[in-house]
Design a protein around this motif. Sequence first.
Motif, PDB file in Angstrom:
ATOM      1  N   SER A 106     -13.450 -15.025  23.067  1.00 48.06           N
ATOM      2  CA  SER A 106     -14.217 -15.151  24.311  1.00 48.06           C
ATOM      3  C   SER A 106     -13.277 -14.837  25.475  1.00 48.06           C
ATOM      4  O   SER A 106     -12.053 -14.738  25.296  1.00 48.06           O
ATOM      5  CB  SER A 106     -14.742 -16.578  24.445  1.00 48.06           C
ATOM      6  OG  SER A 106     -13.641 -17.456  24.583  1.00 48.06           O
ATOM      7  N   SER A 127     -11.789 -29.497  23.095  1.00 51.10           N
ATOM      8  CA  SER A 127     -12.439 -30.294  22.050  1.00 51.10           C
ATOM      9  C   SER A 127     -12.286 -29.630  20.694  1.00 51.10           C
ATOM     10  O   SER A 127     -11.948 -28.449  20.608  1.00 51.10           O
ATOM     11  CB  SER A 127     -13.932 -30.386  22.326  1.00 51.10           C
ATOM     12  OG  SER A 127     -14.150 -30.763  23.644  1.00 51.10           O
ATOM     13  N   GLY A 131     -11.690 -23.413  19.390  1.00 57.75           N
ATOM     14  CA  GLY A 131     -10.974 -22.199  18.989  1.00 57.75           C
ATOM     15  C   GLY A 131      -9.463 -22.279  19.135  1.00 57.75           C
ATOM     16  O   GLY A 131      -8.797 -21.246  19.201  1.00 57.75           O
ATOM     17  N   LYS A 132      -8.906 -23.462  19.145  1.00 58.02           N
ATOM     18  CA  LYS A 132      -7.452 -23.584  19.310  1.00 58.02           C
ATOM     19  C   LYS A 132      -6.693 -22.853  18.187  1.00 58.02           C
ATOM     20  O   LYS A 132      -5.758 -22.116  18.440  1.00 58.02           O
ATOM     21  CB  LYS A 132      -7.044 -25.074  19.334  1.00 58.02           C
ATOM     22  CG  LYS A 132      -7.620 -25.834  20.531  1.00 58.02           C
ATOM     23  CD  LYS A 132      -7.173 -27.274  20.560  1.00 58.02           C
ATOM     24  CE  LYS A 132      -7.743 -28.138  19.462  1.00 58.02           C
ATOM     25  NZ  LYS A 132      -9.209 -28.272  19.464  1.00 58.02           N
ATOM     26  N   ARG A 318     -17.744 -24.143  17.451  1.00 60.71           N
ATOM     27  CA  ARG A 318     -18.199 -24.636  16.132  1.00 60.71           C
ATOM     28  C   ARG A 318     -19.650 -25.089  16.211  1.00 60.71           C
ATOM     29  O   ARG A 318     -20.437 -24.837  15.318  1.00 60.71           O
ATOM     30  CB  ARG A 318     -17.297 -25.783  15.655  1.00 60.71           C
ATOM     31  CG  ARG A 318     -17.678 -26.275  14.270  1.00 60.71           C
ATOM     32  CD  ARG A 318     -16.685 -27.311  13.747  1.00 60.71           C
ATOM     33  NE  ARG A 318     -15.394 -26.733  13.452  1.00 60.71           N
ATOM     34  CZ  ARG A 318     -14.233 -27.226  13.883  1.00 60.71           C
ATOM     35  NH1 ARG A 318     -14.205 -28.300  14.638  1.00 60.71           N
ATOM     36  NH2 ARG A 318     -13.104 -26.650  13.559  1.00 60.71           N
TER      37      ARG A 318
HETATM   38  N1  LIG Z   1     -14.660 -16.696  20.236  1.00 61.45           N
HETATM   39  C1  LIG Z   1     -15.273 -17.170  19.165  1.00 61.45           C
HETATM   40  N2  LIG Z   1     -16.453 -16.671  18.760  1.00 61.45           N
HETATM   41  C2  LIG Z   1     -17.085 -17.143  17.662  1.00 61.45           C
HETATM   42  N3  LIG Z   1     -16.609 -18.124  16.875  1.00 61.45           N
HETATM   43  C3  LIG Z   1     -15.437 -18.666  17.216  1.00 61.45           C
HETATM   44  C4  LIG Z   1     -14.703 -18.230  18.371  1.00 61.45           C
HETATM   45  N4  LIG Z   1     -13.578 -18.973  18.446  1.00 61.45           N
HETATM   46  C5  LIG Z   1     -13.600 -19.816  17.398  1.00 61.45           C
HETATM   47  N5  LIG Z   1     -14.705 -19.633  16.663  1.00 61.45           N
HETATM   48  C6  LIG Z   1     -15.119 -20.339  15.436  1.00 61.45           C
HETATM   49  O1  LIG Z   1     -15.280 -21.722  15.759  1.00 61.45           O
HETATM   50  C7  LIG Z   1     -14.838 -22.522  14.671  1.00 61.45           C
HETATM   51  C8  LIG Z   1     -13.772 -23.469  15.161  1.00 61.45           C
HETATM   52  O2  LIG Z   1     -12.627 -22.705  15.566  1.00 61.45           O
HETATM   53  P1  LIG Z   1     -11.162 -23.300  15.431  1.00 61.45           P
HETATM   54  O3  LIG Z   1     -10.972 -23.893  14.078  1.00 61.45           O
HETATM   55  O4  LIG Z   1     -10.204 -22.258  15.891  1.00 61.45           O
HETATM   56  O5  LIG Z   1     -11.264 -24.469  16.500  1.00 61.45           O
HETATM   57  P2  LIG Z   1     -10.208 -25.622  16.792  1.00 61.45           P
HETATM   58  O6  LIG Z   1     -10.268 -25.861  18.263  1.00 61.45           O
HETATM   59  O7  LIG Z   1      -8.886 -25.285  16.216  1.00 61.45           O
HETATM   60  O8  LIG Z   1     -10.898 -26.811  16.013  1.00 61.45           O
HETATM   61  P3  LIG Z   1     -10.259 -28.196  15.551  1.00 61.45           P
HETATM   62  O9  LIG Z   1      -9.662 -28.854  16.765  1.00 61.45           O
HETATM   63  O10 LIG Z   1     -11.423 -28.935  15.019  1.00 61.45           O
HETATM   64  O11 LIG Z   1      -9.244 -27.888  14.494  1.00 61.45           O
HETATM   65  C9  LIG Z   1     -14.321 -21.569  13.598  1.00 61.45           C
HETATM   66  O12 LIG Z   1     -15.334 -21.385  12.646  1.00 61.45           O
HETATM   67  C10 LIG Z   1     -14.040 -20.295  14.367  1.00 61.45           C
HETATM   68  O13 LIG Z   1     -14.158 -19.135  13.560  1.00 61.45           O
END
Ligand SMILES: Nc1ncnc2c1ncn2[C@@H]1O[C@H](COP(=O)(O)OP(=O)(O)OP(=O)(O)O)[C@@H](O)[C@H]1O
Length: 616
Positions: A106, A127, A131-132, A318
């Motif tokens: 994004s 949160s 997507g971190k 998510r």
């Molecule tokens: N830009 C995006 N477009 C679509 N899906 C995305 C995008 N960024 C992340 N995702 C999806 O959202 C979900 C969560 O992403 P991610 O695991 O990177 O989040 P996180 O912040 O690390 O979560 P957590 O803190 O729970 O570990 C994954 O399935 C990922 O593929």
Amino acid sequence: MLLAAPWRRSALSVLAPSSLVQMRFRQQPKASTFYALRIPSCSREYANSKKKRKKKQAADGADTAKSTNTAKSIEIGSQLLSEALNTTVDLAPKQPYKIGDGPTLSAEQEDLVSRAVEGRNIFYTGSAGCGKSTVLREIRDRLMGMDRIVHVLAPTGKVAMANRGTTTWSFAGWTPNTHKFTLSELKEFVPGQVLLDRFRNADTIILDEVSMVEAMHFDRLNEVMKAAYSPFNKRSTLPFGGTQIIVTGDFCQLPPVKPFSHCFECGSDLVPNRRQNTYKCPSTECGASYHDDDKWAFRSKAWDECNFEYVYLEKVHRQKDLEFVKLLQKYRLGLGMSDSELALLANCNKTTDSYAVRLFPTREEVRKVNDAEFRRINAPVQTYKCVDVFLWNEEEHPHLRGKATRNTDNSLKELKDHSFEIELNLKEGMQVLLLHNISISDRLVNGSQGVIIGFEPFENAPPDFEIRDEGLPVFWPEYDVNKRKISEFMMGCKEAEGWPIVRFANGITKTIYPICQSILYGDTRPYTLLGRIQLPLAAAWALTVHKSQGMTLDNAVVNVTRAFTDGQIYVALSRVRTLAGLKVEGDLASLKRFRGNQQVLRWLKEKFGQSIAVDE
Ligand SMILES: Nc1ncnc2c1ncn2[C@@H]1O[C@H](COP(=O)(O)OP(=O)(O)OP(=O)(O)O)[C@@H](O)[C@H]1O
């Protein structure tokens, strides 16, 4: 041709315009500090003027494939191999087994990535599901694509493995006992040449799951990296010796495990006072005292020194359902939830289909459920033994010799935290969880759930995968190592009926083939590779909340009865995509008992203000 293929490099993405909510803060010194060492904050201008690497190697996969230095450098030593070489398994490639790429970033994620590749020190958060980890992987790939030496670190082996990184402990050459050293001993301990080179050559450290990194641990790492330089060198005063630091995680998730074990100054075992939430150093000379509130990395002096740019990723990916996102956000921030909101979360009448995985706080609960469910299935057991691979660039990384140590089952000791099973036992009808992203477009990702509906005969679907899937040059000692390792794996599962066919919760049916999930070691290219070849599946009736961290689940039943720490319930609840896929069971009073860590919440509000607000 698989083996002759040059190593791939991820293409640079187009940078999107900024719509990022990002803030810059110069941190105020903390009101209370217990550590003796305090060094003034330094700016990061050094990072951009850093000299280019001298040890960079131009080697690519094709060159290394032709290397003649084979006998000593490849570790294959098992009887299985010679057997495997005589088998007649058909290895002709069929459909390439594509390892999934990440989603399109994004605008706010893109903006963050472009800031990171400019060399800034950044702390980014948001949160669960914003997507971190997705961004972490993109930053890593882009920086490595720019020939930077990047170390992806994590507090635990499991998280490190998921990011193809290493633990902070292993990076620093520490064991848990190392913290018994005094700080000065710890700094003197550094000057092994390998560590010195590692610290001095590191362009960037990306540290994941920082909520689990204890403040003193972060400080120790900072101090030993500075100690890699003489006191006359400017870098000895820069945070982490002038290496770029990118830190991510969500402090509302899991906290440091067993904080304050050893005194920062003298290394003595600290004595906890549970009632006062303090830890006291028993040494009369030292007498230091620590408060539980100071366990978070953001309370460390190193954090102040890093002078981070703060970035808050606002959009949750998510979950799409805004009501659910808000509910989770409220729970995360410990905002009082109404009875109706709690009831919504705890609604036991909700349909949870047969794919739902049960999440428990403790391992014991998980083991009981998985063993019992596995036994209940009346079907033959299919066994798949992993093959652990060690491709050692001995000339460049002689210090990695110890990584070749194996257990009696021939698995590598170093891969003890690998999420893939050493011996995977499957049955038709068994509920399974995917442990790897195999197709983002089909939503078959780490955490996807399904049921084994049959087995595809081996001869119909020979595996076609590369051991080195990183797109980076790996030491490649022999031309046909890939083929031999696959043969070896085939030998280990020749009694099984075939490859498991899984019907996933999203309706897609897919045969699951083995892959090699690897970690790259060494600070110079081509890298040394440690990897595990196995089917990326695990029993999925139950999982610990800790193991589910980072996963995206379709359906989950969260048992909250034995929750024992802040953030645990939030992590569990936030794994699923939709409210319809969630059921909460057990002692529901726990939902009210854990209201988030107040210290964290105050700090988050102070740093990010409105960005974390939840519309009432
Ligand atoms: N830009 C995006 N477009 C679509 N899906 C995305 C995008 N960024 C992340 N995702 C999806 O959202 C979900 C969560 O992403 P991610 O695991 O990177 O989040 P996180 O912040 O690390 O979560 P957590 O803190 O729970 O570990 C994954 O399935 C990922 O593929």
